[in-house]
Write a protein that holds these residues in place. Structure first.
Motif, PDB file in Angstrom:
ATOM      1  N   UNK A 277       0.847  -1.195   0.000  1.00 34.46           N
ATOM      2  CA  UNK A 277       0.000   0.000   0.000  1.00 34.46           C
ATOM      3  C   UNK A 277       0.881   1.242   0.000  1.00 34.46           C
ATOM      4  N   UNK A 278       1.916   1.252   0.844  1.00 36.18           N
ATOM      5  CA  UNK A 278       2.794   2.413   0.912  1.00 36.18           C
ATOM      6  C   UNK A 278       3.405   2.750  -0.439  1.00 36.18           C
ATOM      7  N   UNK A 279       3.804   1.705  -1.148  1.00 29.72           N
ATOM      8  CA  UNK A 279       4.372   1.876  -2.477  1.00 29.72           C
ATOM      9  C   UNK A 279       3.382   2.559  -3.415  1.00 29.72           C
ATOM     10  N   UNK A 280       2.161   2.023  -3.410  1.00 31.30           N
ATOM     11  CA  UNK A 280       1.109   2.566  -4.278  1.00 31.30           C
ATOM     12  C   UNK A 280       0.778   4.003  -3.893  1.00 31.30           C
ATOM     13  N   UNK A 281       0.702   4.248  -2.599  1.00 30.30           N
ATOM     14  CA  UNK A 281       0.348   5.590  -2.111  1.00 30.30           C
ATOM     15  C   UNK A 281       1.404   6.610  -2.542  1.00 30.30           C
ATOM     16  N   UNK A 282       2.655   6.180  -2.467  1.00 27.67           N
ATOM     17  CA  UNK A 282       3.739   7.078  -2.892  1.00 27.67           C
ATOM     18  C   UNK A 282       3.568   7.474  -4.361  1.00 27.67           C
ATOM     19  N   UNK A 283       3.244   6.469  -5.183  1.00 26.29           N
ATOM     20  CA  UNK A 283       3.082   6.770  -6.618  1.00 26.29           C
ATOM     21  C   UNK A 283       1.860   7.661  -6.845  1.00 26.29           C
ATOM     22  N   UNK A 284       0.769   7.337  -6.161  1.00 27.40           N
ATOM     23  CA  UNK A 284      -0.450   8.141  -6.346  1.00 27.40           C
ATOM     24  C   UNK A 284      -0.241   9.573  -5.872  1.00 27.40           C
ATOM     25  N   UNK A 285       0.546   9.708  -4.814  1.00 30.77           N
ATOM     26  CA  UNK A 285       0.771  11.059  -4.308  1.00 30.77           C
ATOM     27  C   UNK A 285       1.736  11.826  -5.217  1.00 30.77           C
ATOM     28  N   UNK A 286       2.703  11.117  -5.818  1.00 26.21           N
ATOM     29  CA  UNK A 286       3.634  11.812  -6.722  1.00 26.21           C
ATOM     30  C   UNK A 286       2.915  12.262  -7.991  1.00 26.21           C
ATOM     31  N   UNK A 287       1.785  11.628  -8.293  1.00 31.22           N
ATOM     32  CA  UNK A 287       1.021  12.059  -9.478  1.00 31.22           C
ATOM     33  C   UNK A 287      -0.187  12.913  -9.091  1.00 31.22           C
ATOM     34  N   UNK A 288      -0.149  13.421  -7.843  1.00 33.92           N
ATOM     35  CA  UNK A 288      -1.179  14.389  -7.405  1.00 33.92           C
ATOM     36  C   UNK A 288      -2.587  13.836  -7.265  1.00 33.92           C
ATOM     37  N   UNK A 289      -2.718  12.547  -7.024  1.00 33.41           N
ATOM     38  CA  UNK A 289      -4.056  11.997  -6.815  1.00 33.41           C
ATOM     39  C   UNK A 289      -4.476  12.096  -5.348  1.00 33.41           C
ATOM     40  N   UNK A 290      -3.478  12.167  -4.474  1.00 29.71           N
ATOM     41  CA  UNK A 290      -3.787  12.284  -3.054  1.00 29.71           C
ATOM     42  C   UNK A 290      -2.635  12.922  -2.296  1.00 29.71           C
ATOM     43  N   UNK A 291      -2.931  13.345  -1.071  1.00 30.00           N
ATOM     44  CA  UNK A 291      -1.862  13.845  -0.201  1.00 30.00           C
ATOM     45  C   UNK A 291      -1.888  13.083   1.126  1.00 30.00           C
ATOM     46  N   UNK A 292      -0.715  12.924   1.661  1.00 21.66           N
ATOM     47  CA  UNK A 292      -0.524  12.319   2.975  1.00 21.66           C
ATOM     48  C   UNK A 292      -0.768  13.359   4.043  1.00 21.66           C
TER      49      UNK A 292
END
Ligand code: CA
Length: 149
Positions: A39-54
């Motif tokens: 999940x962390x891996x996926x979240x990092x990618x999604x956040x780098x593409x501006x889909x979400x923020x931590x």
């Protein structure tokens, strides 16, 4: 375009956010039955593409872009589940929709959506289709499973 796997993460985060005020990494790991590192891996990618923020305490917040795509992914999945119900497919509907959703093009999904809508608005046609379907099944007509001995 996101990979099928990242689409599934975003879809699940959006779905979860519809019913919960706060979405955490651990919630998504549970929903998708995957490990925290994945999940962390996926979240990092999604956040780098501006889909979400931590946010603090591992809270995930979708951006407008993330919400827009998440909504699309959830709706696409539900259209395909509806489609499988409409055609009386005797399959595992959830699993089948999961398998189909990443590989169909928008024109096909739009056509499928129209078909589902058509059957919803024309129950007599749906009934006729059901009779036709039953008739063919009873007669043993149609595709023969070549994998069966
Ligand atoms: Ca999915």
């Amino acid at each position: 375009m996101l990979s099928p796997s990242l689409e599934d993460y975003l879809e699940e985060i959006y779905r979860f956010s519809l019913h919960n005020d706060v979405v955490r990494v651990s919630d998504i790991a549970t929903c998708l039955d995957v490990t925290m590192p994945s999940v962390n891996n996926a979240i990092r990618k999604l956040s780098s593409e501006d889909y979400l923020v931590y946010k603090k305490y591992r809270e995930l917040v979708l951006t407008d872009k993330g919400r827009r795509l998440g909504k699309f992914l959830v709706e696409r999945n539900s259209i395909l589940q509806e489609f499988l119900k409409v055609i009386y497919s005797n399959c595992d509907i959830k699993a089948e929709a999961e398998a189909m959703e990443h590989y169909l093009t928008m024109p096909s999904i739009r056509s499928i959506e129209s078909l589902v809508d058509f059957f919803e608005k024309n129950s007599a046609c749906r009934q006729k289709f059901l009779e036709h379907y039953r008739h063919r099944s009873e007669q043993g007509l149609g595709l023969v499973n070549g994998y069966r001995e």
